[in-house]
Design an enzyme around this catalytic site. Structure first.
Site, PDB file in Angstrom:
ATOM      1  N   LYS A 235      10.137   8.201  -4.776  1.00 52.25           N
ATOM      2  CA  LYS A 235      10.228   9.636  -4.945  1.00 52.25           C
ATOM      3  C   LYS A 235       8.878  10.137  -5.455  1.00 52.25           C
ATOM      4  O   LYS A 235       8.085   9.370  -5.994  1.00 52.25           O
ATOM      5  CB  LYS A 235      11.337   9.947  -5.954  1.00 52.25           C
ATOM      6  CG  LYS A 235      11.645  11.417  -6.142  1.00 52.25           C
ATOM      7  CD  LYS A 235      12.875  11.593  -6.999  1.00 52.25           C
ATOM      8  CE  LYS A 235      13.136  13.069  -7.307  1.00 52.25           C
ATOM      9  NZ  LYS A 235      13.285  13.880  -6.093  1.00 52.25           N
TER      10      LYS A 235
ATOM     11  N   THR B 173      17.116  11.122   5.335  1.00 53.09           N
ATOM     12  CA  THR B 173      18.398  11.769   5.077  1.00 53.09           C
ATOM     13  C   THR B 173      19.590  10.864   5.337  1.00 53.09           C
ATOM     14  O   THR B 173      20.608  10.941   4.629  1.00 53.09           O
ATOM     15  CB  THR B 173      18.510  13.048   5.934  1.00 53.09           C
ATOM     16  OG1 THR B 173      17.449  13.934   5.566  1.00 53.09           O
ATOM     17  CG2 THR B 173      19.832  13.746   5.732  1.00 53.09           C
TER      18      THR B 173
ATOM     19  N   CYS C 142       3.077  20.250  -1.447  1.00 49.37           N
ATOM     20  CA  CYS C 142       3.208  20.871  -2.767  1.00 49.37           C
ATOM     21  C   CYS C 142       2.512  22.237  -2.779  1.00 49.37           C
ATOM     22  O   CYS C 142       1.499  22.429  -2.110  1.00 49.37           O
ATOM     23  CB  CYS C 142       2.562  19.995  -3.834  1.00 49.37           C
ATOM     24  SG  CYS C 142       3.267  18.359  -4.005  1.00 49.37           S
TER      25      CYS C 142
ATOM     26  N   LYS D  12       0.760  12.723   4.049  1.00 46.72           N
ATOM     27  CA  LYS D  12       2.020  13.153   4.655  1.00 46.72           C
ATOM     28  C   LYS D  12       1.887  14.586   5.154  1.00 46.72           C
ATOM     29  O   LYS D  12       1.666  15.513   4.372  1.00 46.72           O
ATOM     30  CB  LYS D  12       3.161  13.049   3.639  1.00 46.72           C
ATOM     31  CG  LYS D  12       4.543  13.275   4.244  1.00 46.72           C
ATOM     32  CD  LYS D  12       5.632  12.922   3.240  1.00 46.72           C
ATOM     33  CE  LYS D  12       7.010  12.976   3.870  1.00 46.72           C
ATOM     34  NZ  LYS D  12       8.062  12.560   2.919  1.00 46.72           N
TER      35      LYS D  12
ATOM     36  N   LEU E 279      10.866  18.435  -6.071  1.00 48.22           N
ATOM     37  CA  LEU E 279      10.169  17.220  -6.488  1.00 48.22           C
ATOM     38  C   LEU E 279      10.421  16.869  -7.955  1.00 48.22           C
ATOM     39  O   LEU E 279       9.519  16.468  -8.686  1.00 48.22           O
ATOM     40  CB  LEU E 279       8.652  17.363  -6.226  1.00 48.22           C
ATOM     41  CG  LEU E 279       8.259  17.408  -4.749  1.00 48.22           C
ATOM     42  CD1 LEU E 279       6.830  17.890  -4.586  1.00 48.22           C
ATOM     43  CD2 LEU E 279       8.425  16.036  -4.111  1.00 48.22           C
TER      44      LEU E 279
ATOM     45  N   ASN F 210      17.196  20.976   1.493  1.00 45.63           N
ATOM     46  CA  ASN F 210      17.020  20.641   0.090  1.00 45.63           C
ATOM     47  C   ASN F 210      15.893  21.468  -0.503  1.00 45.63           C
ATOM     48  O   ASN F 210      14.891  21.751   0.159  1.00 45.63           O
ATOM     49  CB  ASN F 210      16.772  19.137  -0.102  1.00 45.63           C
ATOM     50  CG  ASN F 210      15.296  18.794  -0.165  1.00 45.63           C
ATOM     51  OD1 ASN F 210      14.674  18.928  -1.214  1.00 45.63           O
ATOM     52  ND2 ASN F 210      14.734  18.366   0.970  1.00 45.63           N
ATOM     53  N   ALA F 211      16.110  21.869  -1.752  1.00 44.32           N
ATOM     54  CA  ALA F 211      15.071  22.564  -2.521  1.00 44.32           C
ATOM     55  C   ALA F 211      15.009  21.919  -3.897  1.00 44.32           C
ATOM     56  O   ALA F 211      15.034  22.595  -4.923  1.00 44.32           O
ATOM     57  CB  ALA F 211      15.373  24.052  -2.618  1.00 44.32           C
ATOM     58  N   ILE F 212      14.962  20.581  -3.908  1.00 49.67           N
ATOM     59  CA  ILE F 212      14.953  19.845  -5.176  1.00 49.67           C
ATOM     60  C   ILE F 212      13.743  20.221  -6.013  1.00 49.67           C
ATOM     61  O   ILE F 212      13.809  20.316  -7.232  1.00 49.67           O
ATOM     62  CB  ILE F 212      14.960  18.319  -4.921  1.00 49.67           C
ATOM     63  CG1 ILE F 212      16.203  17.914  -4.103  1.00 49.67           C
ATOM     64  CG2 ILE F 212      14.910  17.547  -6.230  1.00 49.67           C
ATOM     65  CD1 ILE F 212      17.512  18.213  -4.773  1.00 49.67           C
TER      66      ILE F 212
END
Length: 302
Positions: free
Chosen positions: A46, A266, A130, A165, A74, A70-72
């Site tokens: 992660k 996922t 980010c 990435k 990070l 998802n809107a975790i």
């Protein structure tokens, strides 16, 4: 027939091309009762930041047809906890370790990379999706000049090979791929999630507190395959393909498009055994088709 599933990224050999996508596998410990980590090519952690990140407010997950949003944000405990708790666990296994690095500024990225210089990790994966707080929150990865700059800045301080990435939320992903290559990236991974939104029609409000989130899962797979193919013909770097991989067939499709390795994301949430199953399925496909070396498949569709 003797078959080989080994692949090489930046001079480092993986026993097979199957990796886990960052943010979907933790640091491996929570999945280790379902998956033999020794049977994976690499575990990708992660996101790891210089300091703990709380992430976004809830709700921050939503199912969609063929995928999820998802809107975790990070959420992570920071590099100190990673070095003290997570890395010792991962080093118990015979698999490569990739640390996903995140930050809100160049200085934050560099701080994490410098903390990891002496750590026994095999690769760094630069998460350039980010938000850049010094540029009004625009993601580092959406502008080619910014991609080249942050890649070069981090590469100067990195002791391990650098994976960049790529974000799919751009007009032409080959532009950012070339920018990362120019900045000194050793490997590219793609794709990150596509920005999406879901609205609750009864409450007439956003499902996610963040309003938007990253779409992943089977729905994005054809887009990811196309982007991997495009980048394979635009740069000379090895690629890690990801986006909607849930079967060995999905992974093989990515490899035929030009990926050297693949990441499963996922699908881990609804089948915690999937990464090991994909690795076994790739080996079975090689046997079935009489293919001795998986490298024969890389970019075979032109």
């Amino acid at each position: 027939m003797n078959i080989s599933t080994e692949v090489s990224l930046a001079g480092i050999t993986l026993k097979n091309p199957v990796m886990t996508a960052s943010g979907t596998f933790g640091a491996g410990e929570e999945y280790s009762e379902f998956v033999d980590l020794n049977k994976l090519g690499a575990v990708v952690t992660k996101g790891v930041a210089a300091v703990p990140w709380a992430g976004n407010p809830t709700p921050r997950l939503a199912e969609t047809p063929g995928g999820m949003l998802n809107a975790i944000g990070l959420q992570n405990p920071g590099v100190d906890v990673f070095l003290e708790r997570d890395l010792p666990f991962l080093k118990r296994f015979d698999t490569r370790v990739v640390v996903n690095v995140c930050g809100h500024s160049e200085e934050e990225y560099v701080e994490v990379v410098e903390r990891l210089r002496e750590a026994p990790v095999d690769f760094l994966e630069l998460n350039i999706s980010c938000p850049n707080v010094k540029e009004g929150g625009i993601a580092f990865g959406t502008q080619a000049k910014a991609v080249e700059h942050i890649t070069r800045r981090v590469k100067e301080r990195a002791a391990q090979p650098l994976i960049v990435k790529l974000s799919p939320n751009v007009t032409d992903i080959t532009e950012t791929a070339r920018a990362a290559e120019a900045g000194g990236a050793d490997v590219l991974s793609l794709i990150n999630t596509l920005t999406g939104m879901k609205i609750d029609i009864m409450r007439r409000s956003f499902v996610l507190a963040n309003r938007t989130g990253g779409l992943s899962g089977p729905a994005v797979h054809p887009i990811a395959v196309r982007m991997v193919y495009d980048c394979a013909h635009a740069v000379k770097l090895p690629l890690i393909g990801m986006g909607g991989i849930s079967t060995a067939a999905d992974a093989i499709e990515m490899i035929l498009a030009g990926a050297t390795a693949v990441s499963v994301g996922t699908a881990n949430f609804y089948n915690p055994c999937v990464s090991e199953e994909v690795a076994a399925g790739i080996a079975a496909y090689l046997e079935q088709t009489g293919t001795e070396d998986i490298r024969e498949l890389i970019g075979a569709v032109r």
